[in-house]
Motif scaffolding. Structure first.
Motif, PDB file in Angstrom:
ATOM      1  N   GLY A  72     -36.602  49.537  44.078  1.00  0.00           N
ATOM      2  CA  GLY A  72     -35.726  48.933  43.088  1.00  0.00           C
ATOM      3  C   GLY A  72     -35.591  49.850  41.880  1.00  0.00           C
ATOM      4  N   ILE A  73     -34.751  49.443  40.922  1.00  0.00           N
ATOM      5  CA  ILE A  73     -34.552  50.217  39.699  1.00  0.00           C
ATOM      6  C   ILE A  73     -35.166  49.444  38.539  1.00  0.00           C
ATOM      7  CG2 ILE A  73     -32.865  51.212  38.110  1.00  0.00           C
ATOM      8  CD1 ILE A  73     -30.943  51.467  40.464  1.00  0.00           C
ATOM      9  N   ASP A  74     -36.142  50.037  37.873  1.00  0.00           N
ATOM     10  CA  ASP A  74     -36.773  49.414  36.722  1.00  0.00           C
ATOM     11  C   ASP A  74     -35.818  49.474  35.535  1.00  0.00           C
ATOM     12  OD1 ASP A  74     -39.481  48.514  35.375  1.00  0.00           O
ATOM     13  OD2 ASP A  74     -38.608  50.053  34.072  1.00  0.00           O
ATOM     14  N   ARG A  75     -35.532  48.325  34.969  1.00  0.00           N
ATOM     15  CA  ARG A  75     -34.536  48.256  33.901  1.00  0.00           C
ATOM     16  C   ARG A  75     -34.906  49.126  32.706  1.00  0.00           C
ATOM     17  NH1 ARG A  75     -31.128  43.374  31.703  1.00  0.00           N
ATOM     18  NH2 ARG A  75     -31.485  42.672  33.832  1.00  0.00           N
ATOM     19  N   GLU A  76     -36.141  49.017  32.246  1.00  0.00           N
ATOM     20  CA  GLU A  76     -36.522  49.764  31.043  1.00  0.00           C
ATOM     21  C   GLU A  76     -36.481  51.261  31.291  1.00  0.00           C
ATOM     22  OE1 GLU A  76     -36.812  48.398  28.103  1.00  0.00           O
ATOM     23  OE2 GLU A  76     -36.269  46.543  29.158  1.00  0.00           O
ATOM     24  N   GLN A  77     -36.929  51.687  32.457  1.00  0.00           N
ATOM     25  CA  GLN A  77     -36.882  53.116  32.776  1.00  0.00           C
ATOM     26  C   GLN A  77     -35.439  53.609  32.891  1.00  0.00           C
ATOM     27  OE1 GLN A  77     -39.489  55.299  32.840  1.00  0.00           O
ATOM     28  NE2 GLN A  77     -40.656  53.535  32.081  1.00  0.00           N
ATOM     29  N   ALA A  78     -34.585  52.762  33.451  1.00  0.00           N
ATOM     30  CA  ALA A  78     -33.182  53.144  33.590  1.00  0.00           C
ATOM     31  C   ALA A  78     -32.516  53.268  32.227  1.00  0.00           C
ATOM     32  CB  ALA A  78     -32.445  52.116  34.445  1.00  0.00           C
ATOM     33  N   LEU A  79     -32.767  52.327  31.343  1.00  0.00           N
ATOM     34  CA  LEU A  79     -32.189  52.387  29.998  1.00  0.00           C
ATOM     35  C   LEU A  79     -32.721  53.586  29.230  1.00  0.00           C
ATOM     36  CD1 LEU A  79     -32.293  48.594  29.049  1.00  0.00           C
ATOM     37  CD2 LEU A  79     -30.306  49.946  29.756  1.00  0.00           C
ATOM     38  N   LYS A  80     -33.988  53.905  29.457  1.00  0.00           N
ATOM     39  CA  LYS A  80     -34.574  55.073  28.804  1.00  0.00           C
ATOM     40  C   LYS A  80     -33.895  56.351  29.284  1.00  0.00           C
ATOM     41  CE  LYS A  80     -39.014  57.455  28.183  1.00  0.00           C
ATOM     42  NZ  LYS A  80     -40.467  57.442  28.537  1.00  0.00           N
ATOM     43  N   ALA A  81     -33.614  56.424  30.588  1.00  0.00           N
ATOM     44  CA  ALA A  81     -32.956  57.607  31.144  1.00  0.00           C
ATOM     45  C   ALA A  81     -31.544  57.769  30.588  1.00  0.00           C
ATOM     46  CB  ALA A  81     -32.924  57.512  32.667  1.00  0.00           C
ATOM     47  N   PHE A 137     -30.390  57.268  40.561  1.00  0.00           N
ATOM     48  CA  PHE A 137     -31.768  56.808  40.676  1.00  0.00           C
ATOM     49  C   PHE A 137     -32.291  57.151  42.065  1.00  0.00           C
ATOM     50  CE2 PHE A 137     -29.308  54.297  37.749  1.00  0.00           C
ATOM     51  CZ  PHE A 137     -30.083  54.350  36.597  1.00  0.00           C
ATOM     52  N   ALA A 138     -33.252  58.063  42.114  1.00  0.00           N
ATOM     53  CA  ALA A 138     -33.747  58.612  43.376  1.00  0.00           C
ATOM     54  C   ALA A 138     -34.931  57.802  43.906  1.00  0.00           C
ATOM     55  CB  ALA A 138     -34.163  60.064  43.171  1.00  0.00           C
ATOM     56  N   PRO A 139     -35.017  57.719  45.258  1.00  0.00           N
ATOM     57  CA  PRO A 139     -34.152  58.337  46.259  1.00  0.00           C
ATOM     58  C   PRO A 139     -32.828  57.596  46.396  1.00  0.00           C
ATOM     59  CG  PRO A 139     -35.797  56.999  47.348  1.00  0.00           C
ATOM     60  CD  PRO A 139     -36.138  56.974  45.890  1.00  0.00           C
ATOM     61  N   THR A 140     -31.763  58.360  46.606  1.00  0.00           N
ATOM     62  CA  THR A 140     -30.448  57.760  46.814  1.00  0.00           C
ATOM     63  C   THR A 140     -29.608  58.713  47.655  1.00  0.00           C
ATOM     64  OG1 THR A 140     -28.665  56.561  45.714  1.00  0.00           O
ATOM     65  CG2 THR A 140     -29.364  58.638  44.695  1.00  0.00           C
ATOM     66  N   TYR A 141     -28.339  58.453  47.752  1.00  0.00           N
ATOM     67  CA  TYR A 141     -27.453  59.188  48.660  1.00  0.00           C
ATOM     68  C   TYR A 141     -27.470  60.676  48.338  1.00  0.00           C
ATOM     69  CZ  TYR A 141     -23.136  60.222  51.275  1.00  0.00           C
ATOM     70  OH  TYR A 141     -22.206  60.738  52.140  1.00  0.00           O
ATOM     71  N   SER A 142     -27.732  61.482  49.344  1.00  0.00           N
ATOM     72  CA  SER A 142     -27.953  62.913  49.125  1.00  0.00           C
ATOM     73  C   SER A 142     -26.698  63.679  48.750  1.00  0.00           C
ATOM     74  CB  SER A 142     -28.565  63.543  50.379  1.00  0.00           C
ATOM     75  OG  SER A 142     -27.705  63.392  51.501  1.00  0.00           O
ATOM     76  N   MET A 143     -25.521  63.081  48.900  1.00  0.00           N
ATOM     77  CA  MET A 143     -24.288  63.785  48.538  1.00  0.00           C
ATOM     78  C   MET A 143     -23.983  63.724  47.044  1.00  0.00           C
ATOM     79  SD  MET A 143     -22.623  65.553  50.760  1.00  0.00           S
ATOM     80  CE  MET A 143     -21.031  65.638  49.930  1.00  0.00           C
ATOM     81  N   TYR A 144     -24.546  62.782  46.310  1.00  0.00           N
ATOM     82  CA  TYR A 144     -24.224  62.661  44.890  1.00  0.00           C
ATOM     83  C   TYR A 144     -24.428  63.973  44.134  1.00  0.00           C
ATOM     84  CZ  TYR A 144     -24.160  57.521  45.446  1.00  0.00           C
ATOM     85  OH  TYR A 144     -23.884  56.230  45.829  1.00  0.00           O
ATOM     86  N   PRO A 145     -25.589  64.630  44.278  1.00  0.00           N
ATOM     87  CA  PRO A 145     -25.746  65.889  43.541  1.00  0.00           C
ATOM     88  C   PRO A 145     -24.768  66.972  43.988  1.00  0.00           C
ATOM     89  CG  PRO A 145     -27.601  65.516  45.027  1.00  0.00           C
ATOM     90  CD  PRO A 145     -26.827  64.242  44.972  1.00  0.00           C
ATOM     91  N   THR A 160     -31.716  62.642  37.654  1.00  0.00           N
ATOM     92  CA  THR A 160     -32.101  61.385  38.295  1.00  0.00           C
ATOM     93  C   THR A 160     -33.273  60.761  37.554  1.00  0.00           C
ATOM     94  OG1 THR A 160     -33.604  62.517  39.846  1.00  0.00           O
ATOM     95  CG2 THR A 160     -31.344  62.073  40.601  1.00  0.00           C
ATOM     96  N   ALA A 161     -33.338  59.446  37.641  1.00  0.00           N
ATOM     97  CA  ALA A 161     -34.529  58.697  37.254  1.00  0.00           C
ATOM     98  C   ALA A 161     -35.144  58.160  38.537  1.00  0.00           C
ATOM     99  CB  ALA A 161     -34.158  57.561  36.303  1.00  0.00           C
ATOM    100  N   ARG A 162     -36.442  57.970  38.541  1.00  0.00           N
ATOM    101  CA  ARG A 162     -37.119  57.543  39.756  1.00  0.00           C
ATOM    102  C   ARG A 162     -37.011  56.039  39.958  1.00  0.00           C
ATOM    103  NH1 ARG A 162     -37.448  61.057  43.317  1.00  0.00           N
ATOM    104  NH2 ARG A 162     -38.920  59.679  44.383  1.00  0.00           N
ATOM    105  N   ARG A 163     -36.866  55.639  41.208  1.00  0.00           N
ATOM    106  CA  ARG A 163     -36.941  54.228  41.562  1.00  0.00           C
ATOM    107  C   ARG A 163     -38.401  53.778  41.604  1.00  0.00           C
ATOM    108  NH1 ARG A 163     -32.458  51.679  44.230  1.00  0.00           N
ATOM    109  NH2 ARG A 163     -30.587  52.952  43.952  1.00  0.00           N
ATOM    110  N   SER A 164     -38.585  52.464  41.616  1.00  0.00           N
ATOM    111  CA  SER A 164     -39.925  51.894  41.703  1.00  0.00           C
ATOM    112  C   SER A 164     -40.468  52.045  43.119  1.00  0.00           C
ATOM    113  CB  SER A 164     -39.889  50.413  41.311  1.00  0.00           C
ATOM    114  OG  SER A 164     -39.303  50.239  40.033  1.00  0.00           O
ATOM    115  N   ASP A 165     -41.728  51.699  43.300  1.00  0.00           N
ATOM    116  CA  ASP A 165     -42.352  51.818  44.617  1.00  0.00           C
ATOM    117  C   ASP A 165     -41.650  50.967  45.666  1.00  0.00           C
ATOM    118  OD1 ASP A 165     -44.186  53.599  43.616  1.00  0.00           O
ATOM    119  OD2 ASP A 165     -45.786  52.113  43.342  1.00  0.00           O
TER     120      ASP A 165
END
Length: 362
Positions: free
Chosen positions: A142-151, A114-122, A134-139
């Motif tokens: 944080g990580i939106d649950r529904e968006q994360a489950l969708k991803a 879930f971006a932005p996050t640690y740049s070494m993961y990719p 990646t899925a995008r984080r909220s403004d």
């Protein structure tokens, strides 16, 4: 490198690394600013001398004593009792992450974060020929649950990375979300707790979920809270089944006898080192308040750094600070900068420099 028979996905890439510059105040790579105490140094020196006497022999390839001590430390720190077989150790949490993708990623498989996050993961994904999404984080990062489950439903990842606290934002992830993501996939869920010891009171560790979440891995490091970045020791807690899989892909004798010896000594000094952690937590919170008083946006942090902004030209601010002898990190979302928590003297130097730079920018 164009005339070398390298893998196509490696062409055009530069080696990872934050700027290594000789400056008076270095606050860019989230190091613990306090060196080991003289007492710890003396104990480590004795342990190294003992290890050196047997360097003609290979080290314990299972790092059994070290893993026992790590399990004991995690029980004291988070209240979670673990067997030695549930703990794994490697050369920094970087190697642990790579081993996870060697074991559970690979061609035709996908890793998700879930971006932005640690740049070494990719880069771990690239190096193991694992697809990366990646899925995008909220403004508020944080990580939106529904968006994360969708991803997860869309990409069907075999590995999900969740940094908590997140780098570069400092954001902690609720355990309810970890549970929801674990239930939504048949893959491995990795909670990267590199900065866990710096979390605020009342923020639980994902270690508390291990007993009921069989595909969960929680990773930690001794680089931050233990002020042992130069020792290169990271570790993971998981089920014994998962640890046994990591043992399959690890290189033989991947942890030197010297590394194991000094890490055991550091764990013996954990109480002393945790006092410094408490000091850095207080410094972080005070720094966040000060930055807000300057009219800046600041992300809530459970780590040993603070993400702040927002700047129309963040590079100009970064360069201005560097011109004042203060090095911070130009990373994360556009318009934001990240500063590590330093000693009181280093933090004061950063504040003085930032005030000057902001005046120059206006």
């Amino acid at each position: 490198m164009t005339d070398l028979p390298i893998r196509d996905e490696l062409r055009g890439f530069e080696p990872y690394g934050a700027p290594q510059l000789d400056v008076p105040v270095c606050l860019n790579v989230n190091e613990n600013p306090f060196p080991p105490s003289e007492r710890l140094v003396a104990d480590a020196a004795r342990a190294v001398a003992h290890a050196v006497r047997t360097l003609n022999r290979y080290p314990d390839r299972e790092a059994t004593t070290l893993r026992e001590r790590l399990a004991a430390y995690l029980e004291r720190e988070s209240g979670v009792a673990l067997e030695t077989g549930q703990v794994w150790a490697a050369n920094g949490s970087n190697e642990v992450m790579l081993q996870i993708l060697q074991a559970f990623g690979g061609p035709g498989r996908t890793a998700l974060s879930f971006a932005p996050t640690y740049s070494m993961y990719p880069e771990y994904a690239r190096d193991t020929a694992t697809d990366w999404v990646t899925a995008r984080r909220s403004d508020d990062f944080g990580i939106d649950r529904e968006q994360a489950l969708k991803a997860i439903a869309e990409h069907q990842p075999t590995v999900v990375f969740i940094a908590s606290p997140n780098n570069p934002t400092g954001t902690a992830v609720p355990l309810g979300l970890v549970t929801a993501l674990h239930e939504a996939t048949d893959g491995i869920v990795v909670v990267d707790e590199a900065y866990a010891e710096f979390r605020r009171d009342g923020v639980p560790s994902a270690l508390t979920l291990l007993e009921t979440h069989p595909r969960l891995i929680v990773t930690r490091t001794m680089s931050k809270a233990f002020a042992f970045a130069g020792a290169r020791l990271g570790y993971a807690a998981a089920s014994t089944r998962i640890v046994d899989v990591l043992r399959v892909v690890r290189l033989p004798y991947h942890l030197s006898a010297v590394t194991q010896a000094v890490a055991v000594v550091a764990l013996e000094h954990a109480t002393e080192l945790q006092a410094r952690v408490a000091q850095l937590r207080d410094e972080r919170d005070a720094l966040a308040l000060w930055l807000r008083d300057q009219g800046l946006d600041v992300a809530d942090s459970d780590a040993n750094f603070v993400l702040f902004g927002r700047f129309g030209d963040r590079h100009a601010v970064w360069q201005g600070l560097l011109d004042h002898g203060v090095l911070i990190r130009e990373t994360g979302p556009d318009g934001w900068l990240r500063v590590s928590v330093g000693t009181p003297e280093e933090t004061t130097a950063f504040k003085v420099a930032l005030v000057d730079v902001l005046k120059e920018q206006r």
